[in-house]
Write a protein that holds these residues in place. Structure first.
Motif, PDB file in Angstrom:
ATOM      1  N   ALA A 343      59.372  29.773  28.976  1.00 33.24           N
ATOM      2  CA  ALA A 343      59.962  30.846  29.959  1.00 33.24           C
ATOM      3  C   ALA A 343      58.974  31.115  31.121  1.00 33.24           C
ATOM      4  O   ALA A 343      59.373  31.903  32.071  1.00 33.24           O
ATOM      5  CB  ALA A 343      60.249  32.131  28.907  1.00 33.24           C
ATOM      6  N   ASP A 344      57.888  30.879  30.889  1.00 34.67           N
ATOM      7  CA  ASP A 344      56.773  31.402  31.988  1.00 34.67           C
ATOM      8  C   ASP A 344      57.148  30.329  33.072  1.00 34.67           C
ATOM      9  O   ASP A 344      56.552  29.090  33.187  1.00 34.67           O
ATOM     10  CB  ASP A 344      55.515  31.231  31.620  1.00 34.67           C
ATOM     11  N   GLN A 345      57.572  30.714  34.168  1.00 32.21           N
ATOM     12  CA  GLN A 345      57.806  29.729  35.217  1.00 32.21           C
ATOM     13  C   GLN A 345      56.945  29.910  36.455  1.00 32.21           C
ATOM     14  O   GLN A 345      57.185  29.280  37.582  1.00 32.21           O
ATOM     15  CB  GLN A 345      59.473  30.125  35.936  1.00 32.21           C
ATOM     16  N   GLU A 346      55.923  30.504  36.187  1.00 33.79           N
ATOM     17  CA  GLU A 346      54.861  30.782  37.377  1.00 33.79           C
ATOM     18  C   GLU A 346      53.918  29.184  37.314  1.00 33.79           C
ATOM     19  O   GLU A 346      53.898  28.271  36.324  1.00 33.79           O
ATOM     20  CB  GLU A 346      53.691  31.520  36.817  1.00 33.79           C
ATOM     21  N   SER A 347      53.649  28.992  38.621  1.00 35.62           N
ATOM     22  CA  SER A 347      52.972  27.711  38.641  1.00 35.62           C
ATOM     23  C   SER A 347      51.493  27.750  38.417  1.00 35.62           C
ATOM     24  O   SER A 347      50.793  28.548  39.205  1.00 35.62           O
ATOM     25  CB  SER A 347      53.204  27.112  40.371  1.00 35.62           C
ATOM     26  N   GLY A 348      50.846  26.963  37.489  1.00 39.66           N
ATOM     27  CA  GLY A 348      49.383  27.035  37.378  1.00 39.66           C
ATOM     28  C   GLY A 348      48.877  28.405  37.024  1.00 39.66           C
ATOM     29  O   GLY A 348      49.513  28.973  36.065  1.00 39.66           O
ATOM     30  N   ALA A 349      47.619  28.771  37.318  1.00 39.20           N
ATOM     31  CA  ALA A 349      47.024  29.988  36.612  1.00 39.20           C
ATOM     32  C   ALA A 349      47.712  31.173  37.477  1.00 39.20           C
ATOM     33  O   ALA A 349      48.169  31.087  38.782  1.00 39.20           O
ATOM     34  CB  ALA A 349      45.617  30.146  37.304  1.00 39.20           C
ATOM     35  N   ARG A 350      47.757  32.296  36.751  1.00 38.27           N
ATOM     36  CA  ARG A 350      48.755  33.358  37.422  1.00 38.27           C
ATOM     37  C   ARG A 350      47.702  33.976  38.681  1.00 38.27           C
ATOM     38  O   ARG A 350      46.407  34.167  38.367  1.00 38.27           O
ATOM     39  CB  ARG A 350      48.633  34.444  36.343  1.00 38.27           C
ATOM     40  N   GLN A 351      48.317  34.229  39.605  1.00 38.00           N
ATOM     41  CA  GLN A 351      47.652  34.887  40.886  1.00 38.00           C
ATOM     42  C   GLN A 351      47.828  36.483  40.486  1.00 38.00           C
ATOM     43  O   GLN A 351      48.979  37.143  40.984  1.00 38.00           O
ATOM     44  CB  GLN A 351      48.389  34.556  41.903  1.00 38.00           C
ATOM     45  N   THR A 352      46.843  37.155  39.905  1.00 41.35           N
ATOM     46  CA  THR A 352      46.806  38.459  39.608  1.00 41.35           C
ATOM     47  C   THR A 352      45.984  39.334  40.383  1.00 41.35           C
ATOM     48  O   THR A 352      46.042  40.608  40.357  1.00 41.35           O
ATOM     49  CB  THR A 352      46.369  38.821  37.978  1.00 41.35           C
ATOM     50  N   GLU A 353      45.332  38.568  41.365  1.00 43.40           N
ATOM     51  CA  GLU A 353      43.943  39.563  42.025  1.00 43.40           C
ATOM     52  C   GLU A 353      44.658  39.623  43.396  1.00 43.40           C
ATOM     53  O   GLU A 353      45.402  38.679  43.962  1.00 43.40           O
ATOM     54  CB  GLU A 353      42.609  38.727  41.952  1.00 43.40           C
ATOM     55  N   THR A 354      44.157  40.663  44.103  1.00 44.50           N
ATOM     56  CA  THR A 354      44.641  40.849  45.479  1.00 44.50           C
ATOM     57  C   THR A 354      43.595  41.342  46.418  1.00 44.50           C
ATOM     58  O   THR A 354      42.558  42.010  46.002  1.00 44.50           O
ATOM     59  CB  THR A 354      45.646  42.213  45.571  1.00 44.50           C
ATOM     60  N   LEU A 355      43.496  40.717  47.667  1.00 44.96           N
ATOM     61  CA  LEU A 355      42.598  40.730  48.505  1.00 44.96           C
ATOM     62  C   LEU A 355      43.263  41.578  49.846  1.00 44.96           C
ATOM     63  O   LEU A 355      44.098  40.909  50.144  1.00 44.96           O
ATOM     64  CB  LEU A 355      41.740  39.509  48.881  1.00 44.96           C
ATOM     65  N   TYR A 356      42.799  42.502  50.134  1.00 41.37           N
ATOM     66  CA  TYR A 356      43.344  43.129  51.630  1.00 41.37           C
ATOM     67  C   TYR A 356      42.185  42.698  52.686  1.00 41.37           C
ATOM     68  O   TYR A 356      41.035  42.719  52.552  1.00 41.37           O
ATOM     69  CB  TYR A 356      43.191  44.659  51.313  1.00 41.37           C
ATOM     70  N   MET A 357      42.781  42.252  53.788  1.00 38.80           N
ATOM     71  CA  MET A 357      42.159  41.779  54.765  1.00 38.80           C
ATOM     72  C   MET A 357      42.972  42.281  55.914  1.00 38.80           C
ATOM     73  O   MET A 357      44.002  42.440  56.450  1.00 38.80           O
ATOM     74  CB  MET A 357      42.439  40.073  55.119  1.00 38.80           C
ATOM     75  N   GLU A 358      42.113  42.839  56.805  1.00 43.19           N
ATOM     76  CA  GLU A 358      42.292  43.692  58.124  1.00 43.19           C
ATOM     77  C   GLU A 358      41.559  43.258  59.301  1.00 43.19           C
ATOM     78  O   GLU A 358      40.118  42.946  59.086  1.00 43.19           O
ATOM     79  CB  GLU A 358      42.173  45.393  57.944  1.00 43.19           C
ATOM     80  N   LEU A 359      42.026  42.912  60.335  1.00 36.70           N
ATOM     81  CA  LEU A 359      41.161  42.571  61.749  1.00 36.70           C
ATOM     82  C   LEU A 359      41.251  43.741  62.642  1.00 36.70           C
ATOM     83  O   LEU A 359      42.383  44.090  62.821  1.00 36.70           O
ATOM     84  CB  LEU A 359      41.860  41.267  61.937  1.00 36.70           C
ATOM     85  N   ARG A 360      40.122  44.087  63.220  1.00 36.41           N
ATOM     86  CA  ARG A 360      40.151  45.343  64.185  1.00 36.41           C
ATOM     87  C   ARG A 360      39.650  44.518  65.517  1.00 36.41           C
ATOM     88  O   ARG A 360      38.310  43.997  65.424  1.00 36.41           O
ATOM     89  CB  ARG A 360      39.428  46.346  63.437  1.00 36.41           C
ATOM     90  N   GLU A 361      40.010  45.041  66.475  1.00 36.85           N
ATOM     91  CA  GLU A 361      39.563  44.784  67.776  1.00 36.85           C
ATOM     92  C   GLU A 361      39.590  46.007  68.471  1.00 36.85           C
ATOM     93  O   GLU A 361      40.266  47.032  68.743  1.00 36.85           O
ATOM     94  CB  GLU A 361      40.570  43.961  68.548  1.00 36.85           C
ATOM     95  N   ASN A 362      38.129  46.164  68.799  1.00 32.23           N
ATOM     96  CA  ASN A 362      37.604  47.499  69.694  1.00 32.23           C
ATOM     97  C   ASN A 362      38.132  48.797  68.773  1.00 32.23           C
ATOM     98  O   ASN A 362      38.685  49.919  69.087  1.00 32.23           O
ATOM     99  CB  ASN A 362      38.189  47.714  70.838  1.00 32.23           C
ATOM    100  N   ASN A 363      38.034  48.478  67.369  1.00 34.41           N
ATOM    101  CA  ASN A 363      38.372  49.460  66.438  1.00 34.41           C
ATOM    102  C   ASN A 363      39.785  49.827  66.267  1.00 34.41           C
ATOM    103  O   ASN A 363      39.960  50.840  65.702  1.00 34.41           O
ATOM    104  CB  ASN A 363      37.423  50.833  66.474  1.00 34.41           C
ATOM    105  N   THR A 364      40.721  49.128  66.854  1.00 33.98           N
ATOM    106  CA  THR A 364      41.959  49.100  66.487  1.00 33.98           C
ATOM    107  C   THR A 364      42.501  48.025  65.871  1.00 33.98           C
ATOM    108  O   THR A 364      42.359  46.893  66.184  1.00 33.98           O
ATOM    109  CB  THR A 364      42.623  49.196  68.112  1.00 33.98           C
ATOM    110  N   PRO A 365      43.219  48.235  64.600  1.00 32.59           N
ATOM    111  CA  PRO A 365      43.869  47.207  63.869  1.00 32.59           C
ATOM    112  C   PRO A 365      44.835  46.334  64.841  1.00 32.59           C
ATOM    113  O   PRO A 365      45.829  46.699  65.469  1.00 32.59           O
ATOM    114  CB  PRO A 365      44.841  47.790  62.894  1.00 32.59           C
TER     115      PRO A 365
END
Length: 378
Positions: A343-365
Motif C-alpha cells: 500500500a506504500d506507493q512512495e518511491s525508495g526512502a521516504r523523503q521526510t526532511e526539509t531544507l529551506y533555501m533562500e537567495l538574497r541579492e543586496n539583502n533583498t530576496p
C-alpha cells in the motif's frame, strides 16, 4: 591510491541513476552492485589526496545506491504481495486442480479410460481427457511459475535487506570519516576572522533573517578585500545543494500559513548538503526559528541561506570550493522501513526532511528557481 583510479571507480558507482528495468530481482541485484562499489570507494578514500572531496562523493554514491536498493525492495514487496493475494484468492481452485492432477498421476492410464457405458463411453471419455489434460497442465505450470516467483521474491527481499543494512553501516562510517576529515582540514583559505562577541550581540538583537543578514559584515575582522568570481554567467545552471524535490515555491504558505521568499526542498534523512559554487562561509549555527543555518556568500552582494540542517560543517570566514559539504539533514535512515507494504506507493526512502533555501541579492530576496537547475514539473 592514484587519483585517476579513484575517479574511474567514482564514475562507475555514482553515475546517473539507472532506470528500473521492470524486473525487481534485476533491479535489486544492480543496486547491490552499486552499494558494493560504494564500499570499495570508501576503502579507497584512505589514499585520496583530497579526502574531504573523496568522502563527499563516496557518500553521494552510497545515497544513490541506497535509494536504488530501497526502490528495488519496494517493487519486490509489491510484486510478492500481488502474487500472494492472487494465489490466496484462487485457493479453492488451486486445491481442486491439485486434487485432479494428483488423482490423474496416481491412477493407471487404463483405469482412467474405462467407462461404465462401454466402449463408446470409454472413447468419449478418452477424447475429453485428451482435451482437458493440456489445459490442466497449462494452468498447473502457470501456478508453479507464480509460486516459484513468490519464493524467489521472498528470498530476494531478505538478501537485499541484508545488503541495505551493510550499506547503511557503510554510509554512516563515511559520514563519521567526513566529519573528522573536515575537522582536520587546514588548507582552506580564510577571508576573515569571526568576532564571536559581535556575533552573539547580532543574534540577540535581531528577530528577522533580513536584519541578521544586514549585520553580517559587522562580525568580520581583518576581512580580505575583493570577491570570489561572479556567478551571473551560471544563472539557471547551479546545482541544488541537496538531492531532493521542491515542496514549496517562493511565497507559498505552509500548513501554519507562513510564507517565505525562498524554496523548501524535501529530501531523504541524513542527506548530504553541499555548496553549489565556491563561497565564503558568512555564518553557521542556530538562527531564530530556522534551526541550524549555513549562510554562504558566493560573491559580493549575494547570500545563499540554507536552513534546517542537523549538522553543519566548516568555520565562519572559510572559503569553500564548489561542491564542498556544508552539512547533513536530520532524521534517521534506519532499516525499519526496509520491506515496505504494497500500500506504500512512495518511491525508495521516504523523503521526510526539509531544507529551506533562500537567495538574497543586496539583502533583498530573489527567486532561487531562476538561478538553480530544477525539474520545472516538481
Amino acid at each position: 591510491m592514484r587519483l585517476g583510479a579513484f575517479l574511474i571507480g567514482l564514475m562507475m558507482a555514482s553515475g546517473a541513476v539507472a532506470q528500473p528495468s521492470g524486473d525487481p530481482a534485476s533491479d535489486a541485484l544492480a543496486a547491490a552492485d552499486r552499494l558494493a562499489r560504494a564500499g570499495a570507494l570508501l576503502e579507497a578514500t584512505e589514499g585520496a589526496g583530497n579526502r574531504v572531496k573523496a568522502l563527499s562523493e563516496t557518500i553521494r554514491a552510497y545515497e544513490d545506491g541506497l535509494q536504488a536498493m530501497r526502490e528495488g525492495l519496494r517493487r519486490a514487496a509489491i510484486r510478492e504481495q500481488t502474487l500472494s493475494r492472487e494465489l490466496d484468492a484462487r485457493e479453492d481452485e488451486v486445491a481442486r486442480l491439485l486434487g485432479v492432477l494428483m488423482a490423474m498421476g496416481e491412477s493407471p492410464a487404463p483405469v482412467l479410460m474405462l467407462h461404465p457405458a462401454g466402449p463408446v463411453g470409454t472413447a468419449r471419455s478418452g477424447m475429453i481427457v485428451a482435451d482437458v489434460a493440456p489445459a490442466l497442465n497449462a494452468r498447473a505450470d502457470t501456478l508453479r511459475v507464480k509460486l516459484e516467483e513468490v519464493g524467489m521474491l521472498r528470498m530476494l527481499q531478505q538478501s537485499a535487506a541484508d545488503k541495505l543494512h551493510e550499506g547503511l553501516e557503510g554510509v554512516q562510517e563515511a559520514r563519521t570519516a567526513l566529519s573528522q576529515a573536515i575537522a582536520d582540514r587546514t588548507d582552506l583559505p580564510r577571508r576573515f576572522t569571526e568576532d564571536s562577541v559581535k556575533t552573539a550581540l547580532l543574534l540577540a538583537s535581531t528577530d528577522t533573517l533580513e536584519g541578521f543578514a544586514s549585520g553580517l559584515s559587522e562580525i568580520a575582522e581583518n576581512e580580505a578585500p575583493g570577491s570570489l568570481p561572479g556567478i551571473e554567467d551560471r544563472k539557471g545552471t547551479l546545482a541544488l545543494p541537496v538531492d531532493g524535490r521542491i515542496l514549496r515555491r517562493p511565497g507559498e504558505a505552509d500548513a501554519a500559513g507562513i510564507s517565505r521568499p525562498g524554496v523548501v526542498l524535501v529530501t531523504r534523512p541524513r542527506a548530504l548538503v553541499t555548496t553549489p559554487t565556491a563561497a565564503t562561509v558568512r555564518y553557521r549555527g542556530p538562527l531564530l526559528d530556522y534551526g541550524n543555518v549555513m549562510i554562504l556568500e558566493p560573491q559580493s552582494g549575494f547570500l545563499l541561506v540554507l536552513a534546517g540542517l542537523d549538522v553543519v560543517y566548516g568555520e565562519t570566514g572559510q572559503v569553500l570550493p564548489g561542491g564542498s559539504p556544508v552539512g547533513l539533514m536530520g532524521g534517521a535512515d534506519g532499516t525499519e522501513d526496509v520491506v515496505l507494504n504494497a500500500a506504500d506507493q512512495e518511491s525508495g526512502a521516504r523523503q521526510t526532511e526539509t531544507l529551506y533555501m533562500e537567495l538574497r541579492e543586496n539583502n533583498t530576496p530573489v527567486d532561487p528557481l531562476e538561478w538553480f537547475r530544477t525539474d520545472k514539473d516538481d
